[in-house]
Design an enzyme around this catalytic site. Structure first.
Site, PDB file in Angstrom:
ATOM      1  CB  THR A 135      20.443   2.008  -9.886  1.00 23.45           C
ATOM      2  OG1 THR A 135      20.332   1.086  -8.601  1.00 23.45           O
ATOM      3  CG2 THR A 135      19.400   1.682 -10.655  1.00 23.45           C
ATOM      4  CB  SER A 141      20.260  -6.870  -9.588  1.00 27.73           C
ATOM      5  OG  SER A 141      19.173  -6.637  -9.096  1.00 27.73           O
ATOM      6  N   GLY A 174      17.109   8.558  -4.914  1.00 29.83           N
ATOM      7  CA  GLY A 174      16.363   9.632  -4.199  1.00 29.83           C
ATOM      8  C   GLY A 174      17.097  10.846  -3.791  1.00 29.83           C
ATOM      9  NE  ARG A 307     -18.877  -3.029   4.851  1.00 29.69           N
ATOM     10  CZ  ARG A 307     -19.803  -2.395   4.049  1.00 29.69           C
ATOM     11  NH1 ARG A 307     -20.077  -1.128   4.693  1.00 29.69           N
ATOM     12  NH2 ARG A 307     -20.052  -2.722   3.147  1.00 29.69           N
ATOM     13  CD  GLN A 327     -12.462  -9.824   6.671  1.00 25.42           C
ATOM     14  OE1 GLN A 327     -12.747 -10.472   5.547  1.00 25.42           O
ATOM     15  NE2 GLN A 327     -12.270  -8.599   6.504  1.00 25.42           N
ATOM     16  NE  ARG A 330      -9.124 -12.830   2.255  1.00 26.75           N
ATOM     17  CZ  ARG A 330      -9.895 -12.252   1.548  1.00 26.75           C
ATOM     18  NH1 ARG A 330     -11.227 -12.201   1.730  1.00 26.75           N
ATOM     19  NH2 ARG A 330      -9.559 -11.103   0.737  1.00 26.75           N
ATOM     20  N   GLY A 398     -14.907  -2.525  -1.114  1.00 23.01           N
ATOM     21  CA  GLY A 398     -14.749  -1.424  -1.818  1.00 23.01           C
ATOM     22  C   GLY A 398     -14.070  -0.227  -1.083  1.00 23.01           C
ATOM     23  CD  GLU A 421      19.656  -0.240  -1.641  1.00 21.99           C
ATOM     24  OE1 GLU A 421      20.823  -0.666  -1.553  1.00 21.99           O
ATOM     25  OE2 GLU A 421      19.407   0.972  -2.366  1.00 21.99           O
ATOM     26  CG  ASP A 423      14.422  -8.601  -8.815  1.00 20.83           C
ATOM     27  OD1 ASP A 423      13.444  -8.016  -9.097  1.00 20.83           O
ATOM     28  OD2 ASP A 423      14.485  -9.799  -9.017  1.00 20.83           O
TER      29      ASP A 423
END
Length: 488
Positions: A135, A141, A174, A307, A327, A330, A398, A421, A423
């Site tokens: 890159t 890309s 990296g 919770r 809950q 999701r 939160g 690697e 988009d």
């Protein structure tokens, strides 16, 4: 109260068997479990101080852990598979990711036998540290648009590596900023004034004696990235060449060779092999998606069990959040996806290994399909995982915004996967092109592998849904498994 213990007692499946199913085999589970305990019980690998560390200290801390992990590998004489799991559980984005995950595979896939004999022993013993410099500041890309040049000089039998523009600067690799001694550099091959495509070159960047940059090479760190910790533990770098000369035999020449006389010699290996390393890396990215999503789901599930909110009657305890249908609707699909990504990553690994064996036998017919599968699944799984981690953060209210929850850093570490690697949007377009081409060939070419279903398109179009109930069923299909998760 230990709400998690109560929830675990309600399990109606064999938890130990599920651990083995996730790992792939009893042997793999025992191996991974042993390495996990080794890391968990070693104080060198603790993470509690990371939120308080600055950028420089983060990088040093990562190096300390990587060096300690390597010492353990040597001292305990760990096998290659054990070492892989150890590095995984250390869980620090570090230079070793690119060294083992891209530098070495690039040489293995694109180097000649002579080049592999020379470079791989040095790399595998960590006598040299490598990175993967493809890159650029101006191009990612669009590989064919890379601007770095490698011009062959027939008088000296050398390539001249050069960065002609600012946008030709290698950007993001990296391990490049501070640590790598070598890189596989992708550049435009120029021979006799003519452009002959983009090729890989092994280039030494720093002295092995004092680690200083070699003449003509400008290299450094690109600075802070998104999030606390996360990829700030890695020295993503910038690299520029000022007419740097390297020997001719440092061009990776399994696909194409350049002779001393400046002639281009093509082998029987197709040019697509140049992108074989990306196929390998994308296969590992799919596996990483299941790990990242499973971590986020684990945190959110445990939080949801502990919770309690609303629903108290006569002074009794409030309702566990996990018992609310909103809950569950999701959270549970994300749980299903984590398992699905795990299983499909195993299938993808087998596909890649099959392709690799075929390549070694000079049989390349399945390479386009492997590219399409890895590109599509990389895009699908990373997008779903990035969105899933963020959803898990919201599911924790939160508290999910706290660094101590683990979710903010997990999100910051993971979201680059949607870009590096390839988009994700670009990769999906590549898959679409592959599918359109397959459809256009239906009349005279029978689709095989993952596209075999297209041969039955006429009958499939006549099928009607057989769903009889109102239950919500999540079905993820691969060639090797079906996963049904029913939300009742």
């Amino acid at each position: 109260m230990d709400y998690l213990s109560d929830e675990r007692k309600k399990s109606d499946f064999d938890v130990e068997a599920m651990k083995v199913a996730w790992a792939g085999s009893i042997q793999e589970f025992q191996l991974s479990d042993r390495m996990a305990k080794l890391v968990a019980n070693d104080p060198v690998f603790e993470k509690f101080t990371r939120p308080m560390l600055g950028r420089k200290e983060l990088l040093k801390n990562t190096l300390r852990k990587s060096a300690h992990a390597w010492k353990l590998i040597i001292d305990l004489r760990l096998s290659e598979e054990e070492a892989k799991w150890l590095r995984l559980y250390v869980d620090e984005p570090a230079y070793t990711d690119l060294h083992w995950g891209m530098f070495i595979p690039a040489i293995e896939g694109q180097g000649t036998e002579e080049q592999k004999k020379k470079w791989l022993p040095l790399a595998k013993k960590m006598q040299i540290i490598g990175c993967y410099a493809q890159t650029e500041l101006g191009h990612g890309s669009n590989v064919q648009g890379l601007e770095t040049t490698a011009t062959f000089d027939t008088r000296t039998d050398e390539f001249i590596m050069h960065s002609p523009t600012l946008t030709s600067s290698k950007w993001w690799p990296g391990g490049l900023g501070k640590l790598s001694t070598h890189a596989v550099v992708y550049a435009r091959l120029i021979v006799g004034g003519q452009f002959h495509g983009v090729h890989g070159f092994i280039v030494q960047l720093r002295s092995l004696e004092d680690h200083s940059p070699l003449p003509g090479i400008t290299v450094g760190d690109i600075g802070l990235k998104f999030g606390n910790g996360a990829y700030n533990t890695m020295d993503n770098g910038v690299l520029r060449f000022d007419h740097v000369r390297i020997p001719r035999n440092q061009m990776l020449m399994r696909v194409s060779q350049v002779t001393k006389e400046g002639k281009i010699m093509q082998s029987d290996v197709p040019r697509q092999l140049i992108y074989g390393t990306m196929v390998y890396v994308r296969q590992t990215i799919v596996a990483d998606a299941s790990k990242a999503l499973s971590r986020a789901v684990c945190i959110a599930t445990r939080y949801s069990a502990v919770r309690r909110q609303f629903g108290s009657r006569d002074g009794g305890p409030e309702t566990q959040v996990i018992d609310y249908k909103t809950q569950q609707s999701r959270l549970f699909p994300l749980l299903a996806s984590a398992y699905a990504f795990r299983f499909v990553s195993e299938w993808l690994k087998s596909l890649y290994l099959d392709v690799k064996q075929r390549l070694e036998a000079n049989e390349f017919s399945t390479l386009p399909e492997a590219h399409a599968c890895t590109a599509g699944l990389k895009s699908l799984t990373t997008t779903a995982t990035a969105d899933g981690i963020e959803e898990c953060r919201k599911l924790c209210g939160g508290h999910g915004y706290l660094v101590s929850s683990g979710l903010p850093e997990l999100f910051a570490v993971y979201i680059p996967a949607c870009t590096y690697e390839g988009d994700n949007v670009v990769l999906m377009l590549q898959v679409a092109r592959f599918l359109v081409k397959t459809v256009s060939e239906l009349g005279h070419k029978k689709p095989v592998g993952t596209t075999a279903y297209m041969g039955r398109v006429a009958s499939l179009m006549q099928k009607n849904s057989a769903v009889q109930t109102g239950k919500l069923i999540f079905m993820i299909k691969t060639q090797t498994c079906f996963l049904y998760v029913t939300n009742q």
